[in-house]
Design a protein around this motif. Structure first.
Motif, PDB file in Angstrom:
ATOM      1  N   ILE A 115     -10.013  39.820 -13.362  1.00  0.00           N
ATOM      2  CA  ILE A 115      -9.950  41.246 -13.039  1.00  0.00           C
ATOM      3  C   ILE A 115      -8.787  41.842 -13.824  1.00  0.00           C
ATOM      4  CG2 ILE A 115      -9.653  42.965 -11.220  1.00  0.00           C
ATOM      5  CD1 ILE A 115     -10.498  40.742  -9.212  1.00  0.00           C
ATOM      6  N   TYR A 158     -16.292  47.036 -10.154  1.00  0.00           N
ATOM      7  CA  TYR A 158     -14.968  47.624 -10.340  1.00  0.00           C
ATOM      8  C   TYR A 158     -14.608  48.507  -9.164  1.00  0.00           C
ATOM      9  CZ  TYR A 158     -17.306  51.931 -11.933  1.00  0.00           C
ATOM     10  OH  TYR A 158     -18.081  53.062 -12.017  1.00  0.00           O
ATOM     11  N   ALA A 177     -10.913  43.115  -6.378  1.00  0.00           N
ATOM     12  CA  ALA A 177     -10.343  44.176  -7.209  1.00  0.00           C
ATOM     13  C   ALA A 177      -9.563  45.160  -6.338  1.00  0.00           C
ATOM     14  CB  ALA A 177     -11.442  44.887  -7.995  1.00  0.00           C
ATOM     15  N   VAL A 235     -11.177  46.249 -12.919  1.00  0.00           N
ATOM     16  CA  VAL A 235     -12.501  45.922 -13.438  1.00  0.00           C
ATOM     17  C   VAL A 235     -12.674  44.410 -13.491  1.00  0.00           C
ATOM     18  CG1 VAL A 235     -14.093  46.262 -15.364  1.00  0.00           C
ATOM     19  CG2 VAL A 235     -12.344  48.000 -14.876  1.00  0.00           C
TER      20      VAL A 235
END
Length: 125
Positions: free
Chosen positions: A8, A34, A53, A45
């Motif tokens: 991420i 995301y 995330a 993302v």
């Protein structure tokens, strides 16, 4: 902006096409999950879960109320590249009772940040 070894990445400026390609191929092949911070104008993302995330953004100073999850599909064009659904979007206290982002203003802000930082639905290179 992006550490090529991470699942991420936090994007505060436009992701390089090669980085987006890497993140898309890492887990799903045709899309990437995301989370957008609609107040700070950034996005986390990648990863397998929106919650991962989301947690990364919370650890870097984001507020829960500002975080909204979506999926990005490269190659679908600007009108169809964003799917505004994620489990983290279920927030009855904020008036969002489903996985879909219900508020038009929030959806527009997510779209604006997506197009600026991730892409406009162009095919991967």
């Amino acid at each position: 902006m992006a550490d090529s070894e991470r699942d991420i990445v936090i994007a505060a400026e436009r992701l390089e096409p090669s980085e987006l390609t890497r993140l898309v191929q890492l887990f799903f092949g045709d899309m990437v999950k995301y989370v957008v911070d609609v107040e700070r104008g950034i996005a986390a993302v990648g990863g397998q879960l929106h919650a991962d995330a989301e947690q990364l953004l919370l650890e870097t100073g984001s507020r829960q109320v500002d975080l909204w999850g979506a999926n990005y599909y490269p190659g679908r064009g600007a009108d169809d590249c964003i799917e505004y659904t994620a489990l983290i979007n279920i927030r009855p206290a904020q008036g969002n009772r489903s996985m879909l982002i219900a508020d038009d203003t929030v959806r527009r802000r997510v779209r604006e940040i997506t197009l600026a930082l991730i892409g406009g639905g162009e095919p991967l290179t």
